[in-house]
Design an enzyme around this catalytic site. Structure first.
Site: not given
Lengths: 151, 478
Positions: B100, B378, B401
């Protein structure tokens, strides 16, 4: 094992399921009068991570098998067999019938094709993990089966 | 306070150490400021300690500033193993979402044009990039093509018409993970992947259009093309169903193999096997092939983004700045006690962060260091960092990360409603498009830690340095 919360105690008396929090994800826990029933309820909890259960119609059944050298791995293999069927068939399941014989599990899962509009699935389940995994008889003689899902 | 700071020795303002005790073979080292340490779940401490107990671990078990309770390894965990010293490779340590990662692409379309057509762009991206549960892509690979993809990665995608050749030098491993072996991947994993090629997935995966809001390091920002006001497209996703299936299958197999190999596991989720064992080698072949799947997937989605930009802004360019992976185990050369060694470096929710001069970096990045792409939540924005020379000694050239979750999905769902989150962000000029309002609630900005605190600690710990901050304009949520 930590003491059960009042809601957990109520759940533990019946065939029931619940979610429990994990830092980044979510845990599923099933209770039943047998190990197989606890496994069924853990699967119900898995579906409830995705969508409210009442939205899943019982139209189509799928047979599944899983095997594991011990109860904990068997539970994880069972939940992962479901995750696989859900992903590859594009289905959601709302009802489960499980039988366990030794290290093997046979099951029928009943549900329907995913309908994005109606089910509004919240998240894709990547897999069931060995984190906080537990299959055991609890003090009232009933069974508990739990695992944390990676979503 | 979740972690008792008295259990930790404070090495510097941003480095904390748990000295080996019990079965620990090496210390555990956590990089964070005091506030982040106090906020960490006690499970991080326990998991970092557990990793330090695994055979063949070298130097220390590390946790990055965004570390949180994971599976076996903490998310934000880094650990290197020496095969010659009986070292292990851990399916739990890599996790289910193999490779990912994040890629960021720079566009030449000017900001006012993007703002004028922001909604149109959001709709077009949402239509083009399959996202969310049960969404399938239009690409269906034959078994032969699937095997080519699993050995070729992004290089295969480019060869097949998705992507541009110049992208490859801007991807870890130059777009192709050597050693990826399709024969180590089960038919089930390949079947699960068939409809999912070129899809974003769900959970914390996204595609965002972002604007450079703040520059911290002018020289590095210019080298990356990230001058104030420039627009980028950032994609966060992984190896989809194939990676999940590989992780699932090897986790169960290694839980058994570890026992057979006499490895005492403090937590079954740390399921691992000796690198020099049949299972260990087979897992490496499968996991590296899954890395190729992730690299190909991000290259394809990057191509979709290019098609959308070209449709709305004819002639627009999207140049890949860099593509990083988070959940991997790779063979890397590191100097241990003055001697260069090949080590199997696990990064679980951590980014490789090669400093300036590293031989793997392409010409345009060698002087500056590797771009380190950090996704926030977001509403809060993201960061681009650059690798530092000091990071090599700190944690085998690794950095954080992301922001890391502050609360569980469960709790987030109780705290927010998806519709409200979307409206609140719309009022700030951020367009969210998602098929699941419940998914949006679970990913609400408040469910994440403050990404700024995490990157500040990362910089001050010497793991990477801040280059720019990005703010979102459009977010396509899985």
């Amino acid at each position: 094992m930590p003491p059960l919360s009042p809601s957990s105690e109520a759940a533990a008396r019946a065939a029931a399921w619940e979610h429990f929090p994990h830092g980044a994800d979510v845990g599923v826990r099933g209770y039943g009068s047998t190990k197989a029933e606890a496994f069924e309820q853990a699967a119900v909890a898995l579906t409830a991570v995705l969508t409210p259960l009442e939205r899943v119609r019982r139209l189509e059944s799928v047979d599944l098998e899983a095997a594991g050298p011990d109860d904990e791995i068997l539970l994880v293999q069972w939940l992962n067999a479901l995750v696989y069927e859900m992903a590859t068939r594009g289905m959601l399941f709302g009802a489960f019938r499980v039988t366990i014989e030794g290290d093997r599990l046979h099951a029928t899962a009943t549900g329907e094709a995913v309908d994005i509009e109606r089910h509004e699935p919240a998240v894709e389940i990547k897999g069931a993990t060995l984190t906080a995994v537990r299959v055991a008889q609890i003090p009232n003689g009933r069974w508990l089966a739990q695992s944390v899902l990676d979503v | 306070m979740a972690i008792e700071t008295t259990d930790l020795t404070r090495i510097s303002e941003y480095e904390w150490r748990i000295d080996p005790f019990g079965e620990m073979r090496v210390p555990a080292i956590l990089y964070a400021d005091e506030a982040l340490i106090r906020d960490m779940d006690e499970k991080v401490f326990e998991q970092a300690r557990n990793v330090a107990m695994l055979p063949g671990i070298v130097r220390a078990s590390y946790a990055m500033p965004d570390a949180h309770w994971g599976y076996g390894f903490p998310i934000g965990g880094v650990a290197a193993f020496d095969a010659e010293a009986g070292g292990v490779v851990s399916a739990g340590g890599v996790g289910f979402d193999i490779s990912c990662g994040v890629r960021t692409m720079l566009t030449d379309v000017e900001t006012p044009r993007i703002r004028r057509q922001q909604r149109e762009l959001a709709e077009a991206l949402f239509r083009k990039v399959p996202a969310g549960v049960g969404s399938h892509g239009a690409i269906r690979l034959s078994l032969e093509e699937m095997d080519d993809m699993l050995s070729g990665g992004a290089e295969w995608a480019v060869r097949s018409g998705w992507g541009e050749r110049r992208d490859l030098e801007r991807i870890e491993e130059h777009g192709c993970m050597k050693g990826g072996n399709p024969a180590c991947i089960s038919d089930k994993a390949k079947t699960r992947q068939r409809p999912e090629m070129g899809t974003l997935g769900s959970g914390n995966h996204y595609l965002e259009v972002q604007e450079v809001a703040e520059v911290f390091d002018k020289a590095a920002a210019e080298a990356f093309g990230l001058t104030p006001g420039r627009i980028v497209v950032t994609i966060h996703c992984g190896s989809r169903g194939l990676g999940h299936q590989v992780g699932t299958e090897f986790l169960a197999e290694m839980a058994v193999a570890a026992k057979e190999q006499g490895i005492a596991l403090p937590d079954r989720e740390l399921a691992c096997a000796k690198i020099n064992s049949e299972v260990g080698q087979r897992y490496l072949g499968a996991m590296w092939a899954a890395i190729n799947c992730a690299l190909a997937n991000r290259e394809i989605i990057g191509h979709f983004a290019r098609e959308v930009f070209d449709e709305i802004f004819p002639g627009a360019r999207l140049d890949l700045i860099y593509d990083v992976s988070h959940n991997t185990c790779k063979i890397e050369r590191h100097v241990i006690d003055g001697q260069e060694k090949s080590l199997f470096v696990h990064r679980k929710g951590a980014t490789r962060a090669f400093g300036p001069g590293h031989p793997d970096l392409p010409a345009g990045l060698k002087e500056i260091g590797q771009p380190v792409l950090i996704g926030g939540s977001m509403g809060t924005g993201s960061y681009v960092l650059a690798g530092t020379v000091t990071s090599e000694d700190r944690a085998f050239s690794s950095a954080c990360h992301g922001a890391g979750r502050r609360m569980s999905r469960h709790q987030a769902l109780k705290s927010w409603q998806g519709r409200q989150v979307i409206d609140d962000l719309a009022a700030k000029g951020i367009i969210i498009r998602s098929r699941s309002s419940r998914g949006v609630a679970e990913e609400a900005p408040g469910a994440y830690k403050d990404v700024t605190a995490v990157v500040d600690a990362t910089e001050r710990a010497g793991l990477a340095r801040k280059v720019v901050r990005l703010v979102p304009l459009v977010c396509i949520k899985g």
